[in-house]
Design an enzyme around this catalytic site. Structure first.
Site, mmCIF file in Angstrom:
data_model
loop_
_atom_site.group_PDB
_atom_site.id
_atom_site.type_symbol
_atom_site.label_atom_id
_atom_site.label_comp_id
_atom_site.label_asym_id
_atom_site.label_seq_id
_atom_site.Cartn_x
_atom_site.Cartn_y
_atom_site.Cartn_z
ATOM 1 C CG HIS A 1 -2.051 -0.977 1.106
ATOM 2 N ND1 HIS A 1 -3.037 -0.893 0.151
ATOM 3 C CD2 HIS A 1 -2.343 -2.074 1.851
ATOM 4 C CE1 HIS A 1 -3.894 -1.897 0.306
ATOM 5 N NE2 HIS A 1 -3.489 -2.629 1.329
ATOM 6 C CD GLU B 1 -5.541 -8.897 3.484
ATOM 7 O OE1 GLU B 1 -5.646 -7.690 3.775
ATOM 8 O OE2 GLU B 1 -4.760 -9.325 2.602
ATOM 9 C CG ASP C 1 -8.020 -5.573 2.801
ATOM 10 O OD1 ASP C 1 -8.403 -5.249 1.671
ATOM 11 O OD2 ASP C 1 -6.996 -5.103 3.324
#
Length: 219
Positions: A15, A119, A144
């Protein structure tokens, strides 16, 4: 982070716009300071695991692992033959630039952790098979997972999914980690049975500190 007495940091390539070269510098500093490290890789590719471990990471955090096959590929990429297919590169930082014996490099590889993130609903459903692929730890990503399930972060459904992963890890005798928003919530999660928790991230820490500073100034 080392001076704040954290046990480990996650260098996040999933990310962030960070390059592998920047990550390698952080890993070198962390090693010098005795700070444990994981690299969260941006994809399941063999090359990300190879390069992260050779750069000196203590392990890899593999996002969005939903099946045993995905977990098997991650484990395979992290282990030397005959246990896997990782390339042998003792001239890297992980091999002490070939200044030590190759045995040291092999031992470091054996100690490198393969941590997979659960996730999604599929990941929760398949978590026992994922663990049986030979991973060292499973890690719950609540944000997530809640989005994937279409439920709120404080919902009963998410809590049940989270606990299912934790129970599976305990049954298989491996550790289970989780992301949390702050020290207090991390402490509660550890008390409930999780082995470790990611307490926050640097960008949020900086943003919250700046926000508090401005609030104090404007009050």
């Amino acid at each position: 982070m080392a001076l704040a007495k954290l046990d480990l940091v996650v260098v996040d390539l999933e990310h962030s716009p960070m390059s592998m070269e920047s990550a390698a510098r952080l890993l070198a500093m962390a090693k010098a300071l005795g700070l444990g490290t994981l690299v969260r890789i941006p994809a399941h590719g063999y090359e990300w695991i190879q390069r992260s471990l050779d750069a000196g990471a203590g392990g890899v955090l593999v996002p969005h692992v939903d099946t045993r096959e995905q977990a098997e590929r991650a484990v395979d990429a992290a282990r030397f033959p005959p246990l896997g297919s990782r390339g042998f590169g003792p001239t890297t930082r992980a091999g002490d630039w070939a200044l030590e014996s190759t045995g040291t490099y092999v031992r470091n590889s054996e100690e490198a952790a393969v941590v997979v993130q659960i996730e999604s609903s599929a990941g929760v459903e398949n978590v026992r098979e994922i663990i049986d692929a030979g991973v060292d730890s499973v890690f719950v990503g609540p944000a997530d997972l809640s989005v994937a399930m279409g439920v709120r972060g404080d919902s009963t459904e998410l809590a049940h999914a989270r606990d299912a992963v934790l129970t599976a890890a305990k049954d298989r005798g491996i550790s289970c980690g989780i992301a949390s928003g702050d020290g207090s919530s991390a402490k509660r999660l550890i008390s409930s049975g999780f082995s470790y928790a990611v307490v926050g991230n640097d960008a949020t820490m900086l943003g919250q500190s700046a926000q508090r500073m401005m609030a104090d100034f404007l009050s």
